[in-house]
Design a protein around this motif. Structure first.
Motif, PDB file in Angstrom:
ATOM      1  N   GLN A  43      -5.992   8.315   5.611  1.00  0.00           N
ATOM      2  CA  GLN A  43      -5.382   9.738   4.856  1.00  0.00           C
ATOM      3  C   GLN A  43      -6.157  10.306   4.517  1.00  0.00           C
ATOM      4  O   GLN A  43      -6.401  11.211   4.015  1.00  0.00           O
ATOM      5  CB  GLN A  43      -4.374   9.119   3.456  1.00  0.00           C
ATOM      6  N   ALA A  76       1.035  -1.327  -0.245  1.00  0.00           N
ATOM      7  CA  ALA A  76       0.017  -0.376  -0.052  1.00  0.00           C
ATOM      8  C   ALA A  76       0.719   1.376  -0.263  1.00  0.00           C
ATOM      9  O   ALA A  76       0.269   2.586  -0.679  1.00  0.00           O
ATOM     10  CB  ALA A  76      -1.080   0.204   0.943  1.00  0.00           C
ATOM     11  N   GLU A  77       1.765   1.230   0.881  1.00  0.00           N
ATOM     12  CA  GLU A  77       2.641   2.511   0.740  1.00  0.00           C
ATOM     13  C   GLU A  77       3.341   2.099  -0.696  1.00  0.00           C
ATOM     14  O   GLU A  77       3.850   4.354  -0.629  1.00  0.00           O
ATOM     15  CB  GLU A  77       3.949   2.441   1.957  1.00  0.00           C
ATOM     16  N   THR A 123      -5.283   2.836  -2.144  1.00  0.00           N
ATOM     17  CA  THR A 123      -5.351   3.508  -1.083  1.00  0.00           C
ATOM     18  C   THR A 123      -6.014   5.171  -1.169  1.00  0.00           C
ATOM     19  O   THR A 123      -5.997   6.270  -0.359  1.00  0.00           O
ATOM     20  CB  THR A 123      -3.213   3.989  -1.357  1.00  0.00           C
ATOM     21  N   GLU A 160      -5.175  -4.000   3.184  1.00  0.00           N
ATOM     22  CA  GLU A 160      -3.476  -2.828   3.401  1.00  0.00           C
ATOM     23  C   GLU A 160      -3.861  -1.685   2.956  1.00  0.00           C
ATOM     24  O   GLU A 160      -3.947  -0.372   3.282  1.00  0.00           O
ATOM     25  CB  GLU A 160      -2.079  -3.773   2.921  1.00  0.00           C
ATOM     26  N   MET A 161      -4.451  -1.588   2.164  1.00  0.00           N
ATOM     27  CA  MET A 161      -4.754  -0.751   0.920  1.00  0.00           C
ATOM     28  C   MET A 161      -5.606   0.179   1.434  1.00  0.00           C
ATOM     29  O   MET A 161      -5.754   1.903   1.549  1.00  0.00           O
ATOM     30  CB  MET A 161      -5.334  -0.953  -0.834  1.00  0.00           C
ATOM     31  N   LEU A 212      -4.800   1.901   4.318  1.00  0.00           N
ATOM     32  CA  LEU A 212      -4.293   3.673   4.204  1.00  0.00           C
ATOM     33  C   LEU A 212      -4.996   4.923   3.778  1.00  0.00           C
ATOM     34  O   LEU A 212      -4.584   5.471   4.160  1.00  0.00           O
ATOM     35  CB  LEU A 212      -2.835   2.938   3.337  1.00  0.00           C
ATOM     36  N   ALA A 213      -5.878   4.326   3.080  1.00  0.00           N
ATOM     37  CA  ALA A 213      -6.519   4.950   2.682  1.00  0.00           C
ATOM     38  C   ALA A 213      -8.075   5.857   3.614  1.00  0.00           C
ATOM     39  O   ALA A 213      -7.912   7.231   3.561  1.00  0.00           O
ATOM     40  CB  ALA A 213      -7.803   4.228   1.904  1.00  0.00           C
ATOM     41  N   TYR A 233       2.282   1.744  -3.436  1.00  0.00           N
ATOM     42  CA  TYR A 233       1.089   2.688  -4.367  1.00  0.00           C
ATOM     43  C   TYR A 233       1.259   3.402  -4.231  1.00  0.00           C
ATOM     44  O   TYR A 233       0.393   3.857  -5.100  1.00  0.00           O
ATOM     45  CB  TYR A 233       0.316   1.100  -3.836  1.00  0.00           C
ATOM     46  N   SER A 234       1.093   4.125  -3.018  1.00  0.00           N
ATOM     47  CA  SER A 234       0.669   4.922  -2.783  1.00  0.00           C
ATOM     48  C   SER A 234       1.365   6.580  -3.264  1.00  0.00           C
ATOM     49  O   SER A 234       0.841   7.327  -3.117  1.00  0.00           O
ATOM     50  CB  SER A 234       0.477   5.505  -0.853  1.00  0.00           C
ATOM     51  N   HIS A 238       1.228   5.762  -7.884  1.00  0.00           N
ATOM     52  CA  HIS A 238       0.224   5.849  -8.370  1.00  0.00           C
ATOM     53  C   HIS A 238      -0.396   6.916  -9.637  1.00  0.00           C
ATOM     54  O   HIS A 238      -1.611   6.880 -10.487  1.00  0.00           O
ATOM     55  CB  HIS A 238      -1.627   5.268  -7.133  1.00  0.00           C
ATOM     56  N   GLU A 285      -6.244   7.898  -3.115  1.00  0.00           N
ATOM     57  CA  GLU A 285      -6.326   9.161  -4.050  1.00  0.00           C
ATOM     58  C   GLU A 285      -6.943   9.560  -4.425  1.00  0.00           C
ATOM     59  O   GLU A 285      -7.317  10.867  -5.038  1.00  0.00           O
ATOM     60  CB  GLU A 285      -4.105   9.092  -3.902  1.00  0.00           C
TER      61      GLU A 285
END
Length: 273
Positions: A79, A4-5, A44, A71-72, A75-76, A7-8, A11, A46
């Motif tokens: 944030q 996830a981190e 995540t 995990e995604m 984190l979403a 990808y964040s 992306h 964004e």
């Protein structure tokens, strides 16, 4: 695809594709006061919160980002600061999707996600059932990509084949399809959708920074973390060699050398009667 981190941070391509689709087609969405919206494949978050949400009418009721990866979604949620936006873990292809999500939505969006889903018929059925009567959806589905070709190449190597036996699960169901538009439109019509647009077109991923290219591809690669730790770096090097072997290097008018990697995306605008 649970990093996830990473990808964040990497992306950009997904953001560019979502922006392209929204800029060209969001005017066709039929809005009303108090709308509820679902974004399938939020990752995540964004694109959901920073690209889609600002384009919604100010009086929308809620926006829900859905993703199969805990995990995604974790984190979403960390944030996200908007009280009208929520994120949930859910498999859009689940046969028992109502056990996870029983709400109905006025609009569904999805950007470069549904190409990872193998059970397309169940997915279309679920999206139909998640929509309210009169609701609509705007989708962008990757039909063909160099990434999928590399997955297939790597799986054919004796060196990696025993680790990548399920590689076909991570390749778009339309990658070898001669007419993705017709196939997907039939799925929609058979389920009861009215199809306004189902159009495939060529797009490009452009990279001038090889480090960004590497990290972008790693962020969506499903195999690296499944390999023995002592083989992961070798796999990544072999993967990147295959990327370069396609020779997509391109010189811009300014003289800069970039990698211009083609893929094809099918844009869909459909509604539930």
């Amino acid at each position: 695809m649970d990093n996830a981190e990473l990808y964040s941070k990497y992306h950009r391509i997904q953001t560019e594709e979502a922006t392209f689709v929204l800029e060209n087609y969001i005017k066709s969405i039929k809005w009303k006061s108090g709308d509820s919206i679902l974004d399938v494949g939020t990752a995540t978050g964004e694109v959901t919160a920073q690209v889609l949400a600002p384009l919604l009418p100010h009086d929308f009721e809620k926006l829900v980002g859905l993703d199969i990866s805990p995990e995604m979604i974790n984190l979403a949620k960390q944030q996200n600061k908007n009280p009208k936006i929520d994120f949930i873990v859910c498999d859009i292809a689940s046969e028992n999707i109502t056990k996870t999500i029983d709400a109905k939505f006025d609009h569904i969006f999805s950007f470069c996600c549904l190409n990872w889903v193998q059970n397309q018929k169940q997915t279309v059925k679920n999206m139909y059932n998640l929509l309210k009567p009169g609701g609509d959806m705007l989708l962008a589905i990757v039909t063909k990509s160099t990434i999928f070709e590399i997955y297939e190449l790597m799986a054919s190597y004796p060196k990696w084949s025993k680790f990548l036996m399920n590689s076909e699960e991570y390749i778009s169901p339309y990658h070898h399809c001669t007419d993705p538009e017709a196939v997907y439109e039939k799925l929609l019509v058979d389920e009861g959708f009215e199809v306004n647009i189902c159009r495939e077109q060529q797009r490009f991923m452009i990279f001038s920074d090889l480090s960004e290219l590497r990290n972008t591809f790693l962020a969506i690669n499903p195999f690296v973390n499944k390999l023995p730790e002592d083989l992961q770096s070798t796999y990544v090097e072999d993967y990147m060699k295959e990327v370069y072997n396609f020779n997509y290097f391109h010189r811009l008018e300014c003289g800069e050398i970039v990698l211009k990697i083609p893929h094809r995306i099918c844009t869909v605008l459909a509604s539930k009667p």
